[in-house]
Design an enzyme around this catalytic site. Structure first.
Site, short mmCIF file in Angstrom:
data_model
loop_
_atom_site.label_atom_id
_atom_site.label_comp_id
_atom_site.label_asym_id
_atom_site.label_seq_id
_atom_site.Cartn_x
_atom_site.Cartn_y
_atom_site.Cartn_z
N HIS A 156 -17.02 35.78 -12.79
CA HIS A 156 -16.76 36.85 -13.76
C HIS A 156 -16.32 38.13 -13.07
O HIS A 156 -15.57 38.91 -13.63
CB HIS A 156 -18.00 37.08 -14.63
CG HIS A 156 -18.18 36.04 -15.68
ND1 HIS A 156 -18.36 36.32 -17.01
CD2 HIS A 156 -18.17 34.68 -15.59
CE1 HIS A 156 -18.46 35.18 -17.70
NE2 HIS A 156 -18.36 34.18 -16.86
N VAL A 159 -11.96 39.43 -13.40
CA VAL A 159 -11.72 40.69 -14.10
C VAL A 159 -11.53 41.80 -13.07
O VAL A 159 -12.47 42.16 -12.36
CB VAL A 159 -12.90 41.04 -15.05
CG1 VAL A 159 -12.65 42.37 -15.73
CG2 VAL A 159 -13.09 39.93 -16.08
N GLY A 165 -10.31 41.72 -10.22
CA GLY A 165 -10.45 41.29 -8.83
C GLY A 165 -11.88 41.25 -8.33
O GLY A 165 -12.80 41.75 -8.98
N ASP A 190 -14.30 42.76 -6.79
CA ASP A 190 -14.60 44.12 -6.35
C ASP A 190 -15.98 44.58 -6.79
O ASP A 190 -16.27 45.78 -6.79
CB ASP A 190 -13.53 45.09 -6.88
CG ASP A 190 -13.55 45.18 -8.41
OD1 ASP A 190 -14.24 44.35 -9.06
OD2 ASP A 190 -12.87 46.08 -8.95
N SER A 240 -17.09 44.93 -9.59
CA SER A 240 -17.07 45.77 -10.79
C SER A 240 -18.04 45.21 -11.85
O SER A 240 -18.53 45.96 -12.69
CB SER A 240 -15.66 45.88 -11.36
OG SER A 240 -15.07 44.60 -11.52
N PRO A 272 -11.73 33.09 -20.04
CA PRO A 272 -11.44 31.90 -20.84
C PRO A 272 -12.58 31.61 -21.80
O PRO A 272 -13.72 31.99 -21.56
CB PRO A 272 -11.33 30.79 -19.78
CG PRO A 272 -12.03 31.32 -18.58
CD PRO A 272 -11.94 32.81 -18.63
N THR A 303 -21.49 22.20 -12.33
CA THR A 303 -22.52 21.26 -11.88
C THR A 303 -23.87 21.96 -11.79
O THR A 303 -24.91 21.33 -11.68
CB THR A 303 -22.17 20.65 -10.50
OG1 THR A 303 -23.22 19.75 -10.11
CG2 THR A 303 -22.04 21.71 -9.42
N SER A 327 -28.01 17.18 -13.41
CA SER A 327 -28.71 17.66 -12.21
C SER A 327 -28.37 19.14 -12.01
O SER A 327 -27.61 19.50 -11.10
CB SER A 327 -28.28 16.84 -10.98
OG SER A 327 -26.86 16.73 -10.92
N ASP A 337 -23.41 18.88 -7.01
CA ASP A 337 -22.89 17.54 -6.71
C ASP A 337 -21.74 17.22 -7.67
O ASP A 337 -21.32 18.08 -8.44
CB ASP A 337 -24.02 16.49 -6.81
CG ASP A 337 -24.68 16.51 -8.19
OD1 ASP A 337 -24.10 17.07 -9.14
OD2 ASP A 337 -25.79 15.96 -8.31
C1 HEM Z 1 -12.83 27.62 -18.45
C2 HEM Z 1 -13.49 28.51 -17.78
C3 HEM Z 1 -14.94 28.78 -18.00
C4 HEM Z 1 -15.62 28.88 -19.17
C5 HEM Z 1 -15.08 28.78 -20.61
C6 HEM Z 1 -17.00 29.09 -18.83
C7 HEM Z 1 -18.02 29.25 -19.74
C8 HEM Z 1 -19.34 29.24 -19.44
C9 HEM Z 1 -20.41 29.31 -20.40
C10 HEM Z 1 -20.23 29.47 -21.90
C11 HEM Z 1 -21.57 29.22 -19.73
C12 HEM Z 1 -22.98 29.27 -20.30
C13 HEM Z 1 -23.50 30.68 -20.31
C14 HEM Z 1 -24.86 30.80 -20.92
O1 HEM Z 1 -25.08 30.31 -22.03
O2 HEM Z 1 -25.73 31.39 -20.28
C15 HEM Z 1 -21.24 29.10 -18.33
C16 HEM Z 1 -22.16 28.98 -17.33
C17 HEM Z 1 -21.83 28.92 -16.00
N1 HEM Z 1 -20.60 29.08 -15.44
FE1 HEM Z 1 -18.87 29.03 -16.45
N2 HEM Z 1 -17.13 29.10 -17.48
C18 HEM Z 1 -15.90 28.92 -16.93
C19 HEM Z 1 -15.58 28.89 -15.59
C20 HEM Z 1 -16.48 29.04 -14.57
C21 HEM Z 1 -16.15 29.17 -13.17
C22 HEM Z 1 -14.72 29.17 -12.62
C23 HEM Z 1 -17.32 29.28 -12.50
C24 HEM Z 1 -17.55 29.48 -11.02
C25 HEM Z 1 -16.68 29.23 -10.08
C26 HEM Z 1 -18.38 29.19 -13.46
C27 HEM Z 1 -19.71 29.17 -13.17
C28 HEM Z 1 -20.71 29.00 -14.09
C29 HEM Z 1 -22.10 28.74 -13.75
C30 HEM Z 1 -22.65 28.51 -12.36
C31 HEM Z 1 -22.81 28.70 -14.96
C32 HEM Z 1 -24.32 28.50 -15.15
C33 HEM Z 1 -24.93 29.88 -15.31
C34 HEM Z 1 -26.40 29.86 -15.63
O3 HEM Z 1 -27.03 28.80 -15.72
O4 HEM Z 1 -26.95 30.96 -15.80
N3 HEM Z 1 -17.83 29.07 -14.69
N4 HEM Z 1 -19.87 29.13 -18.18
#
Ligand code: HEM
Ligand SMILES: *[C@@H]1O[C@H](CO)[C@@H](O)[C@H](O)[C@H]1NC(C)=O
Ligand SMILES: *[C@@H]1O[C@H](CO)[C@@H](O)[C@H](O)[C@H]1NC(C)=O
Length: 319
Positions: free
Chosen positions: A69, A73, A75, A77, A79, A166, A197, A242, A247
């Site tokens: 995030h 947004v 870069g 940085d 922010s 996104p 994962t 998991s 993984d």
């Molecule tokens: C299509 C792009 C993406 C969408 C729509 C998206 C959306 C989401 C959503 C809705 C959650 C759940 C948030 C919550 O309910 O607390 C989430 C969790 C997460 N996202 Fe993404 N995400 C995207 C890309 C990424 C990328 C590129 C990364 C990292 C390189 C990432 C890492 C994570 C991680 C690690 C979680 C788990 C966070 C937690 O358990 O607190 N996401 N994401």
């Protein structure tokens, strides 16, 4: 002769022009950037993240998500860490992205640990600490080690309006459009999204799919009906089976129609990206290698220099 002289002059002028072009205002990231000012940096961040992870299982997923995030947004940085007194900042954007508090405290604890070493105090940017903490979150969850490029400066601005991320209901074309804007091709994007994962999502992000999205496995649908039926706002489910282990189970989960987010499941449903999912599902080594390349690339997005950034003393406030 005259024309030869013109050519020679032209070539000479071109060489001089090229020689006098100033270096690009793009930051030159290096893995050994802090080698002389803070030689113990990586160990300090490693130990601090280990302690945060021992305190909470949400620490690593939340810190990794924070890095995305931040970079997506304005870069990489830091922010995303800024708290503005008027409440207008990235982390409190209108379509609340539910970033978990544990991610922020993981970074703030690592920054405090870095600053407790007198040599390092106020020498390391919050953006770099975030990049290192993201790597540690991956590594200490069982994922790959990778050298982290460093030398980012911290931004001074953070606004709600700047947040464009996104959405969970994006189709593959929308996902490709967003990630190509950050410099990723489709395969690199599939690898980067393997970050899911780790961690969990709250019901509002996937509840709309239950019973209406035919790509969702029936068993998962009834399970989630139970999870969100009783607690639609605070209920949550894990992004893969998991959730604290980094993984390739995420991709095998997608093959079974058990992806939680629509934007994840579409990577398998759409035949254009299915091959990459199948590859990572059967070959964890390939996933790790491509994830490392992708997250390293993410870390280069919009990096700031001394000319347009600073080394923030408190990650929550511009100096
Ligand atoms: C299509 C792009 C993406 C969408 C729509 C998206 C959306 C989401 C959503 C809705 C959650 C759940 C948030 C919550 O309910 O607390 C989430 C969790 C997460 N996202 Fe993404 N995400 C995207 C890309 C990424 C990328 C590129 C990364 C990292 C390189 C990432 C890492 C994570 C991680 C690690 C979680 C788990 C966070 C937690 O358990 O607190 N996401 N994401
Ligand atoms: C955003 O989400 C967090 C936790 O997920 C919650 O504590 C906070 O109140 C939410 N903010 C808004 C403005 O909805
Ligand atoms: C996408 O990028 C990867 C890594 O840079 C590269 O190996 C691959 O050929 C690219 N794929 C396409 C379709 O351009």
């Amino acid at each position: 002769m005259a024309s030869l002289r013109v050519v020679v002059l032209f070539v000479a002028a071109t060489v001089m022009f090229v020689a006098f072009v100033p270096p690009p205002a793009v930051a030159q990231l290096r893995t050994d950037y802090y080698a002389s000012v803070c030689p113990n940096l990586e160990n300090i961040v490693r130990n601090s993240v280990r302690q945060s992870m021992a305190q909470s299982q949400i620490s690593a997923p939340a810190a990794l998500r924070l890095f995305f995030h931040d970079c997506a947004v304005m870069g990489c940085d830091a922010s995303i860490m800024i708290t503005n007194s008027n409440g207008d900042d990235e982390w409190r954007n209108s379509d609340n992205q539910s970033l978990k508090r544990e991610g922020f405290t993981t970074i703030l604890s690592a920054k405090a640990a870095v600053d407790s070493d007198p040599q390092c105090r106020n020498k390391v940017s919050c953006a770099d600490i975030l990049a290192l903490a993201a790597r540690e979150s991956v590594l200490q969850s069982g994922g790959p080690y990778y050298p982290v490029e460093l030398g980012r400066y911290d931004g001074r601005a953070s606004t709600r309006a700047s947040v464009v991320l996104p959405r969970v209901n994006f189709n593959l074309d929308q996902l490709n459009a967003f990630f190509s804007g950050l410099g990723f091709n489709q395969t690199e994007m599939v690898a980067l999204l393997g970050a899911h994962t780790l961690g969990a999502a709250d019901c509002p992000f996937f509840q709309y799919r239950i019973g209406s999205d035919p790509t969702m496995d029936q068993g998962l649908a009834s399970q989630l009906r139970g999870t969100c039926g009783s607690n639609p706002t605070n209920g949550f489910a894990f992004l893969d089976p998991s959730p604290v282990t980094f993984d390739n189970a995420f991709y095998r989960n997608l093959q079974g129609g058990r992806g939680l987010l629509g934007s994840d499941q579409v990577l398998y449903s759409d035949t254009r990206s299915r091959g990459a999912v199948d590859n990572y599902a059967s070959n964890q080594g390939a996933f790790f290698a491509d994830f490392v390349a992708a997250i390293t690339k993410l870390g280069r997005v919009g990096v700031k220099t001394a000319a347009n950034g600073e080394i923030r003393r408190d990650c929550r406030f511009p100096n």
